[in-house]
Scaffold this motif. Structure first.
Motif, PDB file in Angstrom:
ATOM      1  N   ASP A 148       7.876   5.998  -0.766  1.00 32.96           N
ATOM      2  CA  ASP A 148       7.292   5.397  -1.964  1.00 32.96           C
ATOM      3  C   ASP A 148       8.249   5.595  -3.145  1.00 32.96           C
ATOM      4  N   THR A 205      -6.043  -0.960   4.838  1.00 32.11           N
ATOM      5  CA  THR A 205      -6.189   0.496   4.749  1.00 32.11           C
ATOM      6  C   THR A 205      -4.931   1.156   5.276  1.00 32.11           C
ATOM      7  N   ILE A 206      -4.326   1.987   4.453  1.00 27.49           N
ATOM      8  CA  ILE A 206      -3.148   2.745   4.869  1.00 27.49           C
ATOM      9  C   ILE A 206      -3.582   4.142   5.270  1.00 27.49           C
ATOM     10  N   SER A 207      -2.954   4.668   6.302  1.00 25.80           N
ATOM     11  CA  SER A 207      -3.239   6.026   6.751  1.00 25.80           C
ATOM     12  C   SER A 207      -1.982   6.595   7.386  1.00 25.80           C
ATOM     13  N   GLY A 261      -1.781  12.328   2.671  1.00 29.01           N
ATOM     14  CA  GLY A 261      -2.752  11.297   3.023  1.00 29.01           C
ATOM     15  C   GLY A 261      -3.973  11.310   2.137  1.00 29.01           C
ATOM     16  N   SER A 310      -4.268  10.642  -1.048  1.00 30.62           N
ATOM     17  CA  SER A 310      -4.325   9.607  -2.088  1.00 30.62           C
ATOM     18  C   SER A 310      -3.701   8.326  -1.551  1.00 30.62           C
ATOM     19  N   THR A 311      -4.357   7.227  -1.844  1.00 28.36           N
ATOM     20  CA  THR A 311      -3.858   5.934  -1.413  1.00 28.36           C
ATOM     21  C   THR A 311      -3.939   4.941  -2.569  1.00 28.36           C
ATOM     22  N   TYR A 312      -3.065   3.948  -2.540  1.00 31.27           N
ATOM     23  CA  TYR A 312      -2.983   2.944  -3.599  1.00 31.27           C
ATOM     24  C   TYR A 312      -2.731   1.593  -2.946  1.00 31.27           C
ATOM     25  N   TYR A 313      -3.313   0.557  -3.515  1.00 34.05           N
ATOM     26  CA  TYR A 313      -3.193  -0.766  -2.925  1.00 34.05           C
ATOM     27  C   TYR A 313      -2.867  -1.808  -3.986  1.00 34.05           C
ATOM     28  N   ALA A 336       0.848  -1.194   0.000  1.00 33.30           N
ATOM     29  CA  ALA A 336       0.000   0.000   0.000  1.00 33.30           C
ATOM     30  C   ALA A 336       0.878   1.235   0.000  1.00 33.30           C
ATOM     31  N   ARG A 337       0.363   2.305  -0.612  1.00 29.54           N
ATOM     32  CA  ARG A 337       1.111   3.561  -0.671  1.00 29.54           C
ATOM     33  C   ARG A 337       0.181   4.710  -0.343  1.00 29.54           C
ATOM     34  N   ILE A 338       0.777   5.790   0.197  1.00 27.08           N
ATOM     35  CA  ILE A 338      -0.024   6.952   0.582  1.00 27.08           C
ATOM     36  C   ILE A 338       0.746   8.222   0.264  1.00 27.08           C
TER      37      ILE A 338
END
Length: 120
Positions: free
Chosen positions: A99, A69-71, A55, A57-60, A49-51
């Motif tokens: 990232d 869930t990334i936060s 915060g 935008s998130t990618y999985y 996961a990336r953020i």
């Protein structure tokens, strides 16, 4: 030099949940997009996961979409990974770092990681 400390791993049954934390010390990491990565025995490290730095935008990875869930909390220099509906194939050592898709490399020294083991 930024130090990363991951925690929150453990042994859990399939279907269970864990919340991982990654604390960055040394200087603020609020300017950096961050990610969680994992490496299982005999396998290459993969992005989970990336953020974005804010915060917003998130990618999985497809394998965790809808379950993880990334936060982040920039005031605490911390990035989290909430993992639900865990599967045995999620077993791995989990790491955080910048990232590489945004910063073109891993900018921080790798921490020790946190072991996640999911039993069937």
């Amino acid at each position: 030099q930024v130090q990363l400390v991951e925690s929150g791993g453990g042994l859990v049954q399939a279907g269970g949940s864990l919340r991982l934390s990654c604390v960055a010390s040394g200087r603020t990491f609020s300017s950096y997009a961050m990610g969680w990565f994992r490496q299982a025995p005999g396998k290459e490290r993969e992005s989970v996961a990336r953020i974005s730095w804010s915060g917003g935008s998130t990618y999985y990875a497809d394998s965790v979409k809808g379950r993880f869930t990334i936060s982040r909390d920039n005031a605490k220099n911390t990035v989290y990974l909430q993992m639900n509906s865990l599967k045995p194939e999620d077993t791995a050592v989990y790491y955080c770092n910048t990232d590489p898709r945004v910063h073109f490399s891993f900018l921080f020294v790798w921490g020790q990681g946190t072991q996640v083991t999911v039993s069937s």
